[in-house]
Every structure is written in structure tokens, then in C-alpha cells.
Design an enzyme around this catalytic site. Sequence first.
Site, PDB file in Angstrom:
ATOM      1  N   HIS A   1       0.853  -1.135   0.007  1.00  0.00           N
ATOM      2  CA  HIS A   1      -0.004   0.006  -0.142  1.00  0.00           C
ATOM      3  C   HIS A   1       0.744   1.152   0.030  1.00  0.00           C
ATOM      4  O   HIS A   1       0.688   2.254  -0.538  1.00  0.00           O
ATOM      5  CB  HIS A   1      -1.045   0.131   1.054  1.00  0.00           C
ATOM      6  CG  HIS A   1      -2.027  -0.807   1.087  1.00  0.00           C
ATOM      7  ND1 HIS A   1      -2.223  -2.354   1.036  1.00  0.00           N
ATOM      8  CD2 HIS A   1      -3.439  -0.399   0.828  1.00  0.00           C
ATOM      9  CE1 HIS A   1      -3.125  -2.914   1.015  1.00  0.00           C
ATOM     10  NE2 HIS A   1      -4.214  -1.746   0.828  1.00  0.00           N
TER      11      HIS A   1
ATOM     12  N   HIS B   1       0.797  -3.344   9.208  1.00  0.00           N
ATOM     13  CA  HIS B   1       2.309  -3.322   9.183  1.00  0.00           C
ATOM     14  C   HIS B   1       2.809  -2.632  10.445  1.00  0.00           C
ATOM     15  O   HIS B   1       2.322  -1.943  10.960  1.00  0.00           O
ATOM     16  CB  HIS B   1       2.210  -2.474   8.036  1.00  0.00           C
ATOM     17  CG  HIS B   1       2.056  -3.087   6.402  1.00  0.00           C
ATOM     18  ND1 HIS B   1       2.826  -4.040   5.792  1.00  0.00           N
ATOM     19  CD2 HIS B   1       0.997  -2.900   5.892  1.00  0.00           C
ATOM     20  CE1 HIS B   1       2.257  -4.400   4.844  1.00  0.00           C
ATOM     21  NE2 HIS B   1       1.238  -3.836   4.635  1.00  0.00           N
TER      22      HIS B   1
END
Length: 399
Positions: A166, A213
Site C-alpha cells: 500500500h 504493518h
Amino acid sequence: MAELLRSLQDSQLVARFQRRCGLFPAPDEGPRENGADPTERAARVPGVEHLPAANGKGGEAPANGLRRAAAPEAYVQKYVVKNYFYYYLFQFSAALGQEVFYITFLPFTHWNIDPYLSRRLIIIWVLVMYIGQVAKDVLKWPRPSSPPVVKLEKRLIAEYGMPSTHAMAATAIAFTLLISTMDRYQYPFVLGLVMAVVFSTLVCLSRLYTGMHTVLDVLGGVLITALLIVLTYPAWTFIDCLDSASPLFPVCVIVVPFFLCYNYPVSDYYSPTRADTTTILAAGAGVTIGFWINHFFQLVSKPAESLPVIQNIPPLTTYMLVLGLTKFAVGIVLILLVRQLVQNLSLQVLYSWFKVVTRNKEARRRLEIEVPYKFVTYTSVGICATTFVPMLHRFLGLP
């Protein structure tokens, strides 16, 4: 340096960021079952793909392209939101790095703004995403642990964490757009730079807020993308000439991405990574072939000027807005129809060829079925978006 990297990979750092933004785990409800630890009574999370029990008769072999292993199970943790401003801000920011953004922004750019910009964006996006997806399955670094982290996106739990694709995609889109437009359109460079930084920063922070993350994953993704942009920038002018390549060019565009998808790194368990990577590479191949078809068969009514050409950004009027939305709606409808038709046909052919029961949804995960049907479907979507949708626009009198 090693200590710094370990601290950036610490799940507690992500958890502290979530708490600062008003996202907390919900209190435990009642006593633990038989004194078990929460991780011991973890439940299967919706969206986590698990390895099918068998592939073939007797259930003796794992699915093709997969090793026999159980997918990671995540602790289903409820959460409490105490700051809804950050909650909605980062949920929206997370969407800017997801499929819904790319299937709207990239086609809209191609149909309404500048096809040359869209081609650059798509090719760089495909390159960055492929490298990021492969790196995940090669490095196999885990995502932040939960608890203490609260995870808001269940579909991606089965994927590995390093690097954040992302963050890579957002950085690539933002700064490729900035670099490409500063030599083509007249606008304040500082304004464009600020917008690129804000866009990529919001997406990066959303990966921490959603608990998907670590800080190291995000920073690694940004740095890898920056390196790729620097290394590929000298070839960007070559990208603009791809539509005038030889007749053998489409063959290479099909064969190379399909080979990369079919030989994707083998995972320990099923995750959507291979399917997503196939979708991305196929869409990029379709778009590239579509540009080549337009040039080779002279389907473009009047050739657009290639980069770089300095232009003024036209003012946004009601007519332009309505026209743009109409072209976008027409294009999306056609793309969805093509996607559904090609997907159904390709699955029927593959099911018949490999003698698979049509209703067996698990069969879609098999390497010899998943990669071909995804590749054919989204290559068709890419060609449709760049060739047939503009032709339909002209047929309907949409300039």
C-alpha cells in the site's frame, strides 16, 4: 543499526500509535475458556484463506503451487474507537491504497485527463506492485502481532508484511504523477509536491492505524519505491514510445507477465497474494496492448501530443464535470460487463479442461486455474479500458 531496525519492527510501536489515535482493544468479555491464553483460543477470521484439504482424488496432495501448511490464525479482537476523526480519516486513507481507488482513479485519468499520464502511472504501478508482492513471499516477515495490535482488515491477515505494498503503490502513484505533470502542465510545483507528500503519508499512516504493518514495513516500502523511481526514470520516455513498437511486442507483453505469474514464489499456505499479483500484471499487460492496438490500427481519431508539452490546466466547469462523470460511468459499466463475461467463459473452459466440478470454489485456488482465468480476465479488462471504451465514447458523441 540492528537495534534500530528491531525497534521499528516492534508491534508495540504500532499499538502505541493506535492508542494515540484513539483506537483501543475492547476489554475482555468474561473469563478465558479453561484458562487458555487468547492466542490459544484464536478463531478463524473471515477473509483468511486456508489451504483446501485436498487437490485431487483421495485428498492426498496439496493444492498446486502451495505447500501443505495451515494458514496463520489471528486472534479476533474487538476494539473501541475513542476518536472518530482519526478512525474515518485513516479508513478513507486506507481505501486510497486499495483496489477501489485504482479501478476508479486510473481509468478516470485515462478517459478524462491524459492517456499518456495514465500509461506511465499504470506501468510504474505494475512494476512496483510486482516487486513488492514478490518481496513479501520471499522475505516472509510476519505482520504485527495481535494482541497488542488491533487489526482492522481481515482479508490481508494471511499475507506477509514486508514491504507494505500500500505504501509502495501510494508513493509510486503520487510521485510519478508529480514528476510527469510538472513537465506537461503549468501549476505551482510546491503545491503538487505537498499534495504528493500528504497523499502518500496518509496512506502510510493508515497501514499503522489499521494494524496491518510495522513502521519498518512502511519505511521499507517507501524506500524501495523511491529507488525504483530513480532507477526507472531514464526509461520513462521509452515507455511513451511503446505504442509504436514492432508487431511482436504484444506477444512479449503477454508471455513475460504470464510466465512471472505462473512461476510466482511458492507460499507455505494459500493467501490472495498470487491472485492479486496476477490481476495487477494482467491489467498492465492489457493496457499496454490496448495502446499498441490503438497505434497499430490507427483507432485514435486524432493523435495526442506526447510528453513533454507544457499545457495550461483547463478550469473545472459544470459541463466538464458532467461529461467526465458520464464517460466514467459508461466506461465502468462496459468494463464490468467484459470482466464478468470473460471470467465466466474462462472458468468454464478451464473447469472443462481439468475436469473440475463447476461448483467447487476451492478449485479456483489451483495454480493451473487461478492464474490463467485471472490473467485472461484482467488482460481483457485492460484492453477494453484503453481501446473499446474510447471507441464507445466516440460512438456516443462524448468528446
